[in-house]
Design a protein around this motif. Structure first.
Motif, short mmCIF file in Angstrom:
data_model
loop_
_atom_site.label_atom_id
_atom_site.label_comp_id
_atom_site.label_asym_id
_atom_site.label_seq_id
_atom_site.Cartn_x
_atom_site.Cartn_y
_atom_site.Cartn_z
N GLN A 154 -18.51 -32.19 -29.46
CA GLN A 154 -17.45 -31.46 -30.17
C GLN A 154 -17.49 -31.76 -31.66
N TYR A 155 -17.71 -33.01 -32.01
CA TYR A 155 -17.81 -33.38 -33.41
C TYR A 155 -18.93 -32.61 -34.11
N HIS B 149 -20.45 -29.79 -33.17
CA HIS B 149 -20.25 -28.34 -33.16
C HIS B 149 -19.17 -27.89 -34.14
N MET B 150 -18.24 -28.77 -34.46
CA MET B 150 -17.18 -28.42 -35.41
C MET B 150 -17.60 -28.61 -36.87
N ASN B 151 -18.71 -29.29 -37.11
CA ASN B 151 -19.17 -29.54 -38.48
C ASN B 151 -19.25 -28.29 -39.36
N LEU C 27 -17.73 -25.48 -39.14
CA LEU C 27 -16.38 -24.94 -39.35
C LEU C 27 -15.62 -25.80 -40.35
N LYS C 28 -15.67 -27.11 -40.18
CA LYS C 28 -14.98 -28.02 -41.11
C LYS C 28 -15.49 -27.88 -42.53
N HIS D 291 -16.16 -19.63 -37.21
CA HIS D 291 -16.15 -20.13 -35.84
C HIS D 291 -17.50 -20.79 -35.56
N PRO D 292 -17.52 -21.88 -34.79
CA PRO D 292 -18.80 -22.56 -34.51
C PRO D 292 -19.87 -21.64 -33.90
N PHE E 197 -23.97 -25.20 -29.99
CA PHE E 197 -22.66 -24.69 -29.56
C PHE E 197 -22.77 -23.50 -28.62
#
Length: 175
Positions: free
Chosen positions: A135-136, A138-140, A142-143, A149-150, A158
């Motif tokens: 999760q960390y 795959h969210m990179n 987006l962050k 969206h990922p 992802f």
């Protein structure tokens, strides 16, 4: 090798590995550079026999979640991966004065190398930690506001986990 660095190999754990571009510069900002990295990752995986559980390629760093390789160690894998990507992305240009100028990933900066020398390795031994690290990763994008969206960042695993779609590199989900 630096004093105090301890790597835990041979325990059958997954390894959450992070490494960065030189001085954290966005040397993988181009599509060409990210695609080259993914292609070489696939070749190195096949040669060393490790499972690729997850990944994300960012403009200035990489996250991988891998098993221990059949040949060598995760350190060997990362060394070979970095060397091959660096060779592929490095182009030699001659300045008008005859000096050798190294450029990386469509950058005109003079740089001695593509990668920082070290890498971070965290042993992942539980399903909870595996999910947390995926999760960390795959969210990179987006962050960092690279996408909305990922699923829109193709240089990640992802889409495989979201829809079981094929990613740019074959994913080996380990329960």
């Amino acid at each position: 090798m630096s004093k105090g660095l301890i790597r835990h190999y041979g325990r059958g754990h997954l390894h959450f590995i992070t490494f960065t571009c030189y001085r954290r510069l966005p040397l993988l900002r181009s599509v060409r550079a990210r695609n080259a990295f993914v292609n070489i990752l696939s070749q190195v995986r096949d040669r060393y026999g490790f499972s690729l559980v997850g990944y994300v390629v960012m403009p200035e760093h990489i996250h991988l979640l891998i098993s221990e390789p059949v040949k060598g160690t995760p350190s060997t894998v990362i060394q070979v991966l970095k060397q091959r990507v660096s060779r592929r992305l490095r182009r030699k240009k001659r300045k008008p004065t005859g000096q050798l100028r190294l450029t990386f990933a469509s950058s005109d900066d003079l740089l001695p190398r593509l990668w920082q020398r070290r890498f971070y390795d965290f042993n992942v031994w539980s399903l909870k930690k595996k999910i947390e690290k995926l999760q960390y990763m795959h969210m990179n994008p987006l962050k960092r506001k690279l996408v909305g969206h990922p699923k829109d960042w193709p240089w990640s695993s992802f889409s495989f986990y979201a829809k079981r779609d094929s990613a740019l590199v074959r994913i080996d989900p380990i329960a």
